[in-house]
Design an enzyme around this catalytic site. Structure first.
Site, PDB file in Angstrom:
ATOM      1  CG  ASP A 161     -17.349 -34.013  28.670  1.00 21.54           C
ATOM      2  OD1 ASP A 161     -17.583 -35.147  29.121  1.00 21.54           O
ATOM      3  OD2 ASP A 161     -16.381 -33.319  29.046  1.00 21.54           O
TER       4      ASP A 161
ATOM      5  CE  LYS B 136     -13.731 -33.319  31.436  1.00 19.00           C
ATOM      6  NZ  LYS B 136     -15.194 -33.204  31.410  1.00 19.00           N
TER       7      LYS B 136
END
Length: 281
Positions: free
Chosen positions: A103, A67
């Site tokens: 997220d 990420k």
């Protein structure tokens, strides 16, 4: 009309439910798409992402451990991805990838909506300081939690995340070895991937009080050790990351297609599928 190509990139990634989730979203909203899983380790990530783009890929989800690397690979970043220093959702534009991070909003929507948790003023422990932790920390602060303690094996990474969040006096980096002295927390979020390798850090049960909600950002077998610890310690709630996964996927889907799917039917399907697998075993 050609079918639009999407993928999730990670390592490992064969277990990912993202292809199933996005297929269900596409059926729900009558959008034809091809969504695959691409396994790429740290050395392969850049080439894998470039190859996916060259083959016509227009959108990608990024999972562990890429990420932060994904954010660096983007031409532009959303405010959420910039604050996190990590991207889990990429959209292909004329000049390159645009990165976002869904997220945090996915986690908050799952906890406050599906699980009816009031996050306001909760004294919070975040275990881990990698890409997953970076993705959710800003959203938790925006949701109104109280003090946030970031515990990590590497002090440098915990310090770096605390500095990036830029809320001194409210955000406190700590060593994992310091946990025993920190007292009880109202919310404990496990953002490490250590359990994948059987290496969940030893956590004192003194962290858990009567109203503690314990949340693992992972789901399935990987989440079992942390959630078992939480239940044994007497946590009021023990929640895995399946709902977060569905909610962040819906945010990604909306970014790509301009339509937000209904997450509840997909979440229920995944719960039923998991129950069927347990019964079959």
């Amino acid at each position: 009309m050609p079918i639009l190509r999407y993928a999730v990139l990670g390592h490992p990634v064969a277990h990912s439910l993202s292809p199933r989730i996005h297929a269900e979203f596409g059926r729900q909203l009558s959008i034809a798409l091809d969504y695959s899983a691409i396994d790429a380790d740290a050395d392969e990530f850049d080439n894998a992402l470039a190859a996916f783009a060259a083959s016509g890929g227009v959108g990608a989800n990024i999972t562990l451990p890429h990420k932060q690397r994904a954010a660096a690979a983007c031409e532009t970043l959303s405010d959420r991805a910039r604050r996190a220093g990590a991207a889990n959702t990429l959209a292909r534009g004329a000049t390159g990838w645009h990165g976002d991070n869904t997220d945090g909003v996915g986690l908050v929507r799952d906890l406050t909506g599906r699980h009816a948790l009031d996050l306001r003023a909760r004294r919070t422990l975040l275990i881990g300081a990698g890409g997953a932790a970076r993705g959710v920390a800003p959203a938790l602060l925006d949701a109104g939690i109280g003090d946030l303690f970031i515990a990590n094996r590497s002090a440098d990474r915990a310090d770096a995340l605390a500095d990036a969040l830029a809320q001194p006096g409210r955000v406190h980096p700590r060593y994992l070895d310091d946990l025993r002295a920190l007292g009880e927390f109202d919310l404990i979020v496990n953002a490490t991937s250590a359990a994948r390798d059987g290496g969940l850090p030893a956590l004192p049960m003194s962290l858990v009080g009567k109203r503690t909600a314990a949340v693992d950002l992972s789901y399935g077998e990987v989440a079992i050790p942390f959630l078992a610890w939480a239940r044994a310690a007497g946590a009021h709630d023990a929640i895995d990351g399946l709902g977060m996964l569905v909610e962040q996927a819906a945010e990604s889907f909306a970014l790509w297609h301009g339509k937000r799917p209904d997450t509840d039917p997909v979440y229920e399907q995944l719960i039923e599928h998991r129950a069927a697998l347990v019964t079959a075993d």
